[in-house]
Design a protein around this motif. Structure first.
Motif, PDB file in Angstrom:
ATOM      1  N   MET A  42     -17.914  63.919   7.790  1.00 12.10           N
ATOM      2  CA  MET A  42     -16.705  64.310   7.074  1.00 12.10           C
ATOM      3  C   MET A  42     -15.733  63.147   6.983  1.00 12.10           C
ATOM      4  SD  MET A  42     -14.034  67.374   7.953  1.00 12.10           S
ATOM      5  CE  MET A  42     -15.224  68.638   7.561  1.00 12.10           C
ATOM      6  N   SER A  43     -15.311  62.827   5.803  1.00 11.57           N
ATOM      7  CA  SER A  43     -14.324  61.766   5.617  1.00 11.57           C
ATOM      8  C   SER A  43     -12.958  62.392   5.409  1.00 11.57           C
ATOM      9  CB  SER A  43     -14.696  60.899   4.409  1.00 11.57           C
ATOM     10  OG  SER A  43     -14.754  61.694   3.246  1.00 11.57           O
ATOM     11  N   SER A  44     -11.955  61.568   5.331  1.00 10.49           N
ATOM     12  CA  SER A  44     -10.588  62.058   5.200  1.00 10.49           C
ATOM     13  C   SER A  44     -10.406  62.795   3.892  1.00 10.49           C
ATOM     14  CB  SER A  44      -9.614  60.889   5.295  1.00 10.49           C
ATOM     15  OG  SER A  44      -8.312  61.326   5.032  1.00 10.49           O
ATOM     16  N   HIS A  45      -9.630  63.894   3.930  1.00 11.46           N
ATOM     17  CA  HIS A  45      -9.295  64.619   2.714  1.00 11.46           C
ATOM     18  C   HIS A  45      -8.234  63.875   1.906  1.00 11.46           C
ATOM     19  CE1 HIS A  45     -11.787  67.791   4.072  1.00 11.46           C
ATOM     20  NE2 HIS A  45     -10.987  68.235   5.023  1.00 11.46           N
ATOM     21  N   LYS A  46      -7.566  62.907   2.528  1.00  8.87           N
ATOM     22  CA  LYS A  46      -6.509  62.162   1.869  1.00  8.87           C
ATOM     23  C   LYS A  46      -7.009  60.753   1.551  1.00  8.87           C
ATOM     24  CE  LYS A  46      -3.117  64.623   4.697  1.00  8.87           C
ATOM     25  NZ  LYS A  46      -2.045  64.478   5.715  1.00  8.87           N
ATOM     26  N   PRO A  47      -6.559  60.176   0.451  1.00 10.01           N
ATOM     27  CA  PRO A  47      -6.976  58.793   0.141  1.00 10.01           C
ATOM     28  C   PRO A  47      -6.449  57.827   1.192  1.00 10.01           C
ATOM     29  CG  PRO A  47      -5.185  59.488  -1.298  1.00 10.01           C
ATOM     30  CD  PRO A  47      -5.628  60.716  -0.546  1.00 10.01           C
ATOM     31  N   TYR A  48      -7.279  56.873   1.560  1.00 12.83           N
ATOM     32  CA  TYR A  48      -6.878  55.905   2.567  1.00 12.83           C
ATOM     33  C   TYR A  48      -5.811  54.964   2.020  1.00 12.83           C
ATOM     34  CZ  TYR A  48     -10.337  57.038   6.103  1.00 12.83           C
ATOM     35  OH  TYR A  48     -11.053  57.664   7.085  1.00 12.83           O
ATOM     36  N   LYS A  49      -4.901  54.562   2.899  1.00 14.16           N
ATOM     37  CA  LYS A  49      -3.890  53.589   2.522  1.00 14.16           C
ATOM     38  C   LYS A  49      -4.565  52.224   2.383  1.00 14.16           C
ATOM     39  CE  LYS A  49      -0.467  55.954   5.432  1.00 14.16           C
ATOM     40  NZ  LYS A  49       0.439  55.789   6.593  1.00 14.16           N
ATOM     41  N   PRO A  50      -4.006  51.347   1.548  1.00  7.41           N
ATOM     42  CA  PRO A  50      -4.577  49.996   1.452  1.00  7.41           C
ATOM     43  C   PRO A  50      -4.448  49.246   2.775  1.00  7.41           C
ATOM     44  CG  PRO A  50      -2.482  50.130   0.297  1.00  7.41           C
ATOM     45  CD  PRO A  50      -2.868  51.530   0.637  1.00  7.41           C
ATOM     46  N   GLU A  51      -3.477  49.679   3.614  1.00  6.20           N
ATOM     47  CA  GLU A  51      -3.267  49.028   4.895  1.00  6.20           C
ATOM     48  C   GLU A  51      -2.946  50.100   5.945  1.00  6.20           C
ATOM     49  OE1 GLU A  51      -0.791  45.289   5.255  1.00  6.20           O
ATOM     50  OE2 GLU A  51       0.527  46.701   6.282  1.00  6.20           O
ATOM     51  N   LEU A  52      -3.620  50.034   7.065  1.00  7.39           N
ATOM     52  CA  LEU A  52      -3.388  50.986   8.140  1.00  7.39           C
ATOM     53  C   LEU A  52      -2.488  50.353   9.193  1.00  7.39           C
ATOM     54  CD1 LEU A  52      -6.940  52.557   8.637  1.00  7.39           C
ATOM     55  CD2 LEU A  52      -5.050  53.393   7.242  1.00  7.39           C
ATOM     56  N   ALA A  53      -1.493  51.102   9.642  1.00  6.59           N
ATOM     57  CA  ALA A  53      -0.508  50.588  10.599  1.00  6.59           C
ATOM     58  C   ALA A  53      -0.902  50.991  12.013  1.00  6.59           C
ATOM     59  CB  ALA A  53       0.877  51.134  10.267  1.00  6.59           C
ATOM     60  N   LEU A  54      -0.773  50.044  12.945  1.00  7.88           N
ATOM     61  CA  LEU A  54      -1.194  50.262  14.323  1.00  7.88           C
ATOM     62  C   LEU A  54      -0.020  50.096  15.279  1.00  7.88           C
ATOM     63  CD1 LEU A  54      -4.397  49.091  16.089  1.00  7.88           C
ATOM     64  CD2 LEU A  54      -2.215  48.348  17.041  1.00  7.88           C
ATOM     65  N   LEU A  55       0.044  50.968  16.284  1.00  7.42           N
ATOM     66  CA  LEU A  55       0.994  50.861  17.386  1.00  7.42           C
ATOM     67  C   LEU A  55       0.223  50.550  18.650  1.00  7.42           C
ATOM     68  CD1 LEU A  55       3.623  51.312  19.032  1.00  7.42           C
ATOM     69  CD2 LEU A  55       3.125  53.778  18.950  1.00  7.42           C
ATOM     70  N   ASP A  56       0.571  49.444  19.307  1.00  6.34           N
ATOM     71  CA  ASP A  56      -0.096  49.002  20.537  1.00  6.34           C
ATOM     72  C   ASP A  56       0.832  49.289  21.723  1.00  6.34           C
ATOM     73  OD1 ASP A  56      -1.535  47.791  22.523  1.00  6.34           O
ATOM     74  OD2 ASP A  56      -1.746  45.866  21.513  1.00  6.34           O
ATOM     75  N   ILE A  57       0.447  50.253  22.571  1.00  6.57           N
ATOM     76  CA  ILE A  57       1.249  50.632  23.734  1.00  6.57           C
ATOM     77  C   ILE A  57       0.682  49.946  24.975  1.00  6.57           C
ATOM     78  CG2 ILE A  57       2.191  52.588  25.030  1.00  6.57           C
ATOM     79  CD1 ILE A  57       1.582  54.360  22.661  1.00  6.57           C
ATOM     80  N   TYR A  58       1.548  49.517  25.882  1.00  2.00           N
ATOM     81  CA  TYR A  58       1.144  48.706  27.032  1.00  2.00           C
ATOM     82  C   TYR A  58       0.373  47.491  26.507  1.00  2.00           C
ATOM     83  CZ  TYR A  58       1.820  53.439  28.842  1.00  2.00           C
ATOM     84  OH  TYR A  58       2.321  54.693  29.093  1.00  2.00           O
ATOM     85  N   SER A  59       0.983  46.803  25.557  1.00  2.00           N
ATOM     86  CA  SER A  59       0.270  45.811  24.749  1.00  2.00           C
ATOM     87  C   SER A  59      -0.098  44.546  25.507  1.00  2.00           C
ATOM     88  CB  SER A  59       1.136  45.423  23.550  1.00  2.00           C
ATOM     89  OG  SER A  59       2.340  44.808  23.982  1.00  2.00           O
ATOM     90  N   GLY A  60       0.652  44.182  26.570  1.00  2.00           N
ATOM     91  CA  GLY A  60       0.441  42.876  27.163  1.00  2.00           C
ATOM     92  C   GLY A  60       0.702  41.817  26.111  1.00  2.00           C
ATOM     93  N   CYS A  61      -0.170  40.826  26.028  1.00  2.68           N
ATOM     94  CA  CYS A  61      -0.037  39.794  25.000  1.00  2.68           C
ATOM     95  C   CYS A  61      -0.654  40.210  23.674  1.00  2.68           C
ATOM     96  CB  CYS A  61      -0.674  38.494  25.486  1.00  2.68           C
ATOM     97  SG  CYS A  61       0.155  37.771  26.922  1.00  2.68           S
ATOM     98  N   GLY A  62      -1.156  41.438  23.598  1.00  2.00           N
ATOM     99  CA  GLY A  62      -1.668  41.956  22.334  1.00  2.00           C
ATOM    100  C   GLY A  62      -3.151  41.799  22.126  1.00  2.00           C
ATOM    101  N   GLY A  63      -3.902  41.616  23.213  1.00  2.00           N
ATOM    102  CA  GLY A  63      -5.340  41.386  23.067  1.00  2.00           C
ATOM    103  C   GLY A  63      -6.094  42.562  22.483  1.00  2.00           C
ATOM    104  N   MET A  64      -5.755  43.770  22.905  1.00  6.59           N
ATOM    105  CA  MET A  64      -6.496  44.939  22.430  1.00  6.59           C
ATOM    106  C   MET A  64      -6.278  45.165  20.937  1.00  6.59           C
ATOM    107  SD  MET A  64      -6.490  48.800  23.962  1.00  6.59           S
ATOM    108  CE  MET A  64      -7.714  50.012  23.443  1.00  6.59           C
ATOM    109  N   SER A  65      -5.026  45.114  20.495  1.00 10.91           N
ATOM    110  CA  SER A  65      -4.755  45.337  19.077  1.00 10.91           C
ATOM    111  C   SER A  65      -5.284  44.183  18.225  1.00 10.91           C
ATOM    112  CB  SER A  65      -3.256  45.517  18.844  1.00 10.91           C
ATOM    113  OG  SER A  65      -2.510  44.431  19.359  1.00 10.91           O
ATOM    114  N   THR A  66      -5.227  42.957  18.746  1.00  8.56           N
ATOM    115  CA  THR A  66      -5.776  41.822  18.012  1.00  8.56           C
ATOM    116  C   THR A  66      -7.272  42.004  17.789  1.00  8.56           C
ATOM    117  OG1 THR A  66      -4.106  40.308  18.899  1.00  8.56           O
ATOM    118  CG2 THR A  66      -6.122  39.316  18.026  1.00  8.56           C
ATOM    119  N   GLY A  67      -7.971  42.398  18.853  1.00  8.92           N
ATOM    120  CA  GLY A  67      -9.408  42.644  18.721  1.00  8.92           C
ATOM    121  C   GLY A  67      -9.717  43.772  17.761  1.00  8.92           C
TER     122      GLY A  67
END
Length: 598
Positions: free
Chosen positions: A100-125
């Motif tokens: 099953m895929s999304s019922h809504k059209p995907y945005k051209p860009e998806l926004a991410l929130l990185d919690i307990y980010s440290g230097c940002g390694g997880m979100s960068t990856g």
């Protein structure tokens, strides 16, 4: 916490193809079970009258809860209690997940929130991996309580809105920000009367002119920032704005509680409107993806003071609750949470089970997998647990299967054996050779125990793909054309600094033989008995210049004298264990000989 005491809906069941044989005598009565469409906004009043309902299916592999197609041919289905939940083993096969895929059209860009980010390694990856998969995922917001980590992240990701505060304060800020946006953006505020922005305060001296403000008043020129907490350690928590005062510079900015800015409604409105357009903070639905690794120190086996009876009494463990509370408020499309494997072992796995059940309680699809970093091309073993969550109308992401030939040696709890991300039995994947220590650091220059240089040149050109990748720019990693027009500069190595050893430990390390498997047992003054227990040899016992023993008591007593970890060497052909923030040669294998093969 908001959802800590919440219990699961007693009428909710999960469809499963697991079966179990039950005697006819166990049937009590016939029940009415209906299938409903899953939703994160599901309210009990929207469910038709029934004894039970189900909206997801459960699969034992990866402890998966996922969306199933709704049967529209009938509104309800009658099932006996003996047929509600069947229990049979899946013979080791991996689940066939819905498409099953999304019922809504995907945005051209998806926004991410990185919690307990440290230097940002997880979100960068995540963003790099998404880019390679054709998805434009961008870290819009990040949060960490460590100021230095936030500053490092900002240097590498200047476009990201970074908050240096606790997760609890961040959640309260999100709620207050949402209220402000509804008040000043969603509602019509054009009829609000115009008011001045003067605030009564003690006379203040202009840092440039030396003049005092007249009559003990001065004017708020603009509002610069917003927070929830107590940035000035006044003892009063709450919603506050950073005020810039007319006639004063940035160094004179102050944090003012919103109650004290009652005459500044125009400025508050302007700040909120501007912040709303710039999305300085996410509102419900703004963050497409939330990722984070809540603190593991309260869970890790390295913590000898863990409270297994009440794990959430530890504030660090409670961050998992806060993480889920933020997810519950923002309701992203996808959630990815990471933690150490001990989350499935400590306190009978209650902390890990809570994280999974919390996602399911919020009506998210959920999946739990155990992955070893070495299986994906890193030169360290590093076993970690990942929790995926996905909106009911999105496709629940699968775990990437291993790419490198690393054998899972230790750490995975037997109760979660089917959560290890691996190939099915009988499959013969074409895996790459595992990376070892030499692949990672053979190009690094030697350093002294008291090294102070913060940057230096590499010892030699990269010798393999891993070393090339480590030196690559952000644009090269993402497969994009480099935006810099100048000629490529020579790679510079930063922060190649060892953990300084005290004089005694340095002398001990220097005496450890430069061979594979060497450790404190190879020091003079140690004998090993037939029972594999190390003890002192009074005939060859040595003292250091400080007067202390060459072989310390803690090494002899570690693991009842049977350990080989104290002052043990890593070797070039080994995939090393998990690399820790603070390597401790007293109880970890983390010494290597940097000059071998020279």
């Amino acid at each position: 916490m908001e959802e800590e005491g919440a219990s699961h809906e007693k009428k909710r069941l999960f469809y499963s193809n697991l079966v179990n044989d039950n005697l006819l005598d166990c049937i009590v009565s016939k029940v009415n079970i209906i299938q409903i469409t899953p939703s994160v906004n599901l309210k009990s009043k929207s469910i038709l009258p029934c004894d039970f309902y189900y909206d997801m299916k459960y699969l034992i592999d990866y402890s998966t809860f996922c969306t199933m197609e709704v049967d529209n041919s009938a509104d309800r289905t009658n099932l006996s209690t003996s047929a509600c939940l069947k229990t049979v083993h899946m013979n080791g096969t991996k689940p066939e997940f819905n498409r099953m895929s999304s019922h809504k059209p995907y945005k051209p860009e998806l926004a991410l929130l990185d919690i307990y980010s440290g230097c940002g390694g997880m979100s960068t990856g995540l963003c790099l991996g998404a880019k390679l998969s054709g998805v434009d995922l961008v870290t819009r917001w990040a949060l960490d309580i460590n100021k230095s980590a936030c500053e490092s992240l900002k240097l590498n990701h200047p476009e990201t809105q970074i908050r240096n505060e606790s997760a609890e304060d961040f959640l309260d800020l999100l709620k207050e920000w949402d209220k402000l946006c509804k008040r000043y953006v969603v509602k019509d505020v054009q009829e609000s009367p115009k008011v001045n922005s003067r605030v009564l305060r003690a006379a203040k001296v202009n840092s440039k002119t030396g003049n005092k403000s007249p009559s003990g008043e001065f004017e708020v020129a603009s509002l610069i920032d917003i927070c929830y907490g107590d940035p000035t350690n006044s003892g009063k928590h709450g919603l506050k704005f950073q005020a810039r005062w007319a006639g004063f510079g940035p160094s004179e900015d102050t944090w003012e509680p919103i109650e004290g800015l009652s005459k500044c409604q125009d400025l508050i409105r302007d700040f909120v409107l501007k912040g709303f357009k710039a999305k300085i903070l996410p509102r419900p639905g703004d963050a497409d993806v939330i990722c984070g690794g809540p603190p593991c120190q309260g869970i890790s086996g390295y913590n000898r003071h863990r409270n297994a009876d009440s794990p959430f009494d530890d504030e660090r463990n409670r961050q998992i609750i806060v993480f889920m509370d933020i997810v519950n408020f923002l309701k992203p499309k996808y959630v990815l949470m990471e933690n150490v494997v001990d989350i499935l072992q400590f306190a009978k796995g209650s902390v890990g089970r809570y994280a999974l059940s919390r996602l399911v309680h919020m009506n998210y699809q959920a999946r739990l997998g155990i992955m070893a970093a070495g299986c994906y091309g890193l030169p360290q073993y590093r076993l970690r647990v990942f929790f995926w969550g996905a909106h009911p109308d999105e496709r629940l992401p699968q775990f990437a299967l291993p790419t490198h030939d690393v054998i899972l040696k230790y750490g995975a709890p037997t109760a979660f054996e089917r959560n290890i991300v691996a190939y099915d039995e009988g499959q013969s994947p074409d895996l790459e050779k595992a990376l070892v220590l030499g692949d990672a650091i053979a190009d690094l220059p030697p350093v002294s125990n008291n090294e102070t240089r913060e940057q230096m040149s590499y010892r030699k050109p990269p010798e393999n793909e891993f070393q090339k990748y480590i030196r690559a720019t952000k644009w090269e990693m993402m497969g994009s054309a480099c935006k810099v027009t100048r000629k490529a500069e020579k790679s510079v190595l930063y922060d190649h600094l060892p953990l300084p050893l005290n004089e005694d430990d340095y002398l001990r390390v220097c005496r450890i033989p430069k061979k594979k498997g060497a450790n404190f047992r190879d020091l003079p003054g140690v004998v090993v008995g037939a029972n594999n227990v190390a003890r002192r040899d009074p005939k060859t016992e040595m003292e250091l210049p400080s007067g202390k023993q060459m072989v310390p008591d803690y090494a002899l007593n570690f693991s009842e004298g049977k350990s080989t970890k104290p002052f043990a060497r890593l070797w070039w052909d080994e995939t090393v264990p998990t690399v820790l923030t603070k390597p401790d040669p007293h109880c970890q294998v983390n010494i290597w000989y940097a000059f071998i093969n020279d």
